[in-house]
Design a protein around this motif. Sequence first.
Motif, PDB file in Angstrom:
ATOM      1  N   ASP A  19       0.846  -1.209   0.000  1.00 23.71           N
ATOM      2  CA  ASP A  19       0.000   0.000   0.000  1.00 23.71           C
ATOM      3  C   ASP A  19       0.878   1.255   0.000  1.00 23.71           C
ATOM      4  OD1 ASP A  19      -2.057   1.963   0.446  1.00 23.71           O
ATOM      5  OD2 ASP A  19      -3.260   0.463   1.474  1.00 23.71           O
ATOM      6  N   HIS A 198      -6.992  -2.477   8.804  1.00 23.97           N
ATOM      7  CA  HIS A 198      -6.247  -1.696   7.802  1.00 23.97           C
ATOM      8  C   HIS A 198      -6.940  -0.342   7.725  1.00 23.97           C
ATOM      9  CE1 HIS A 198      -4.159  -1.378   3.743  1.00 23.97           C
ATOM     10  NE2 HIS A 198      -5.138  -0.501   3.573  1.00 23.97           N
ATOM     11  N   HIS A 200      -7.035   3.990   6.978  1.00 22.52           N
ATOM     12  CA  HIS A 200      -6.483   5.073   6.161  1.00 22.52           C
ATOM     13  C   HIS A 200      -6.684   6.429   6.825  1.00 22.52           C
ATOM     14  CE1 HIS A 200      -4.743   3.491   2.476  1.00 22.52           C
ATOM     15  NE2 HIS A 200      -5.534   2.455   2.658  1.00 22.52           N
ATOM     16  N   ASN A 234      -1.664   5.496   5.138  1.00 24.24           N
ATOM     17  CA  ASN A 234      -2.107   4.465   6.083  1.00 24.24           C
ATOM     18  C   ASN A 234      -1.762   4.869   7.511  1.00 24.24           C
ATOM     19  OD1 ASN A 234      -1.321   2.915   3.404  1.00 24.24           O
ATOM     20  ND2 ASN A 234      -2.629   1.546   4.539  1.00 24.24           N
TER      21      ASN A 234
HETATM   22 MN    MN Z   1      -5.239   0.584   1.627  1.00 22.97          MN
END
Ligand code: MN
Length: 388
Positions: A19, A198, A200, A234
């Motif tokens: 990512d 996960h 952001h 992230n």
């Molecule tokens: Mn991502």
Amino acid sequence: MTNTDELESVRIFDTTLRDGEQSPRTSFDYNDKRAIAELLDEMGTHVIEAGFPVNSDPEFEAVSDIAAATDATTCGLARVVETDVQAAIDAGVDMVHVFVSTSDVQLQDSMHASREEAVTRAVKSVEQVRDAGLEVMFSPMDATRTNESFLVEVVEAVSEAGVDWINIPDTCGVATPSRFAKLIRLVGEHTDARIDVHTHDDFGLATANAMSGFEAGAHQAQVSVNGIGERAGNAAFEEVVMSAESLYDVDTDIDTTRITELAKLVEEKSTIPIPVNKAVVGDNAFAHESGIHAAGVMENTDTFEPGVMTPEMVGASREFVLGKHTGTHSVRKRLEELNYEPSDSEVRAVTKLVKEFGAEKEQVTDSVIARFAEEVGVSEVDSEEVRV
Ligand code: MN
């Protein structure tokens, strides 16, 4: 504030090479990837997502060589497509991370597939990885904008197929800490697989949401060094690790003393500069200019630093910056470091010059200080005395 002990353990899944590399205008070459993976591995990172093997031959080669060279669990990304999954398996990774969109907006306007198709392909891909004898992680992409009963249906289907990890991605960064916690608890009620999150940073909540995920029972968080990644990035490796260590009192088993070295390596290889005020790894993270703060920190660093996190813990150093807000304590300290023996009135005179100079947005370097010391007539320590 006292430390809490509400978390049992915190595992770190680093996605800097996947990512993180998807940051606009960024790519890592083979050697960049190897160097970053090597340091992550030496520091004790639990999982390294090395890349997307089906992407290209050089990507396949990098993932494959990282898998062979590291002790960490190496992970490769794959869409719910047989050739993607096969490429990841062939690359020799320990874990395959398969993902499919589950929100209606992405199913309709990105994947162009139905909910039923998404579930069928997810299950098939999980089985393909299982049959190869590898660990498998499944991500319902855009989980935080997915219809809840459909999300539960997908989670149950892949759990039935034997998935090891379910990652809940806040793909577009719209979660809030309390809503995200609720979602993680809901997922936990419908699976025996371990949960990974996960998050952001579109609203600056990536780390808060990751920590909230842990509080709600997640076992692992996906992070990237310096928080690089799609759009605003992230959850940052350094923020999640140090929050766990310093605020939650959890031993992550990660060597935090190399965090600054890691941040600088990724800054160099990604060509994405670290903001000076970036948490943990920014140049100003342990720097003090204002007179009150600097004087307090000189007496006891806990006065105007977190206390539970020191520069030594992350391999950084404390800095006293001279400028418009400087007080006499910092000026005396710097003059003494430069081998001067100032009287109190001389310190005050130099401080006045420093503040005026700093107010003009000028940088107060050591040679500037030396010039001011000469101007004021501060005497230097006798060279004979220094030798003794
Ligand atoms: Mn991502």
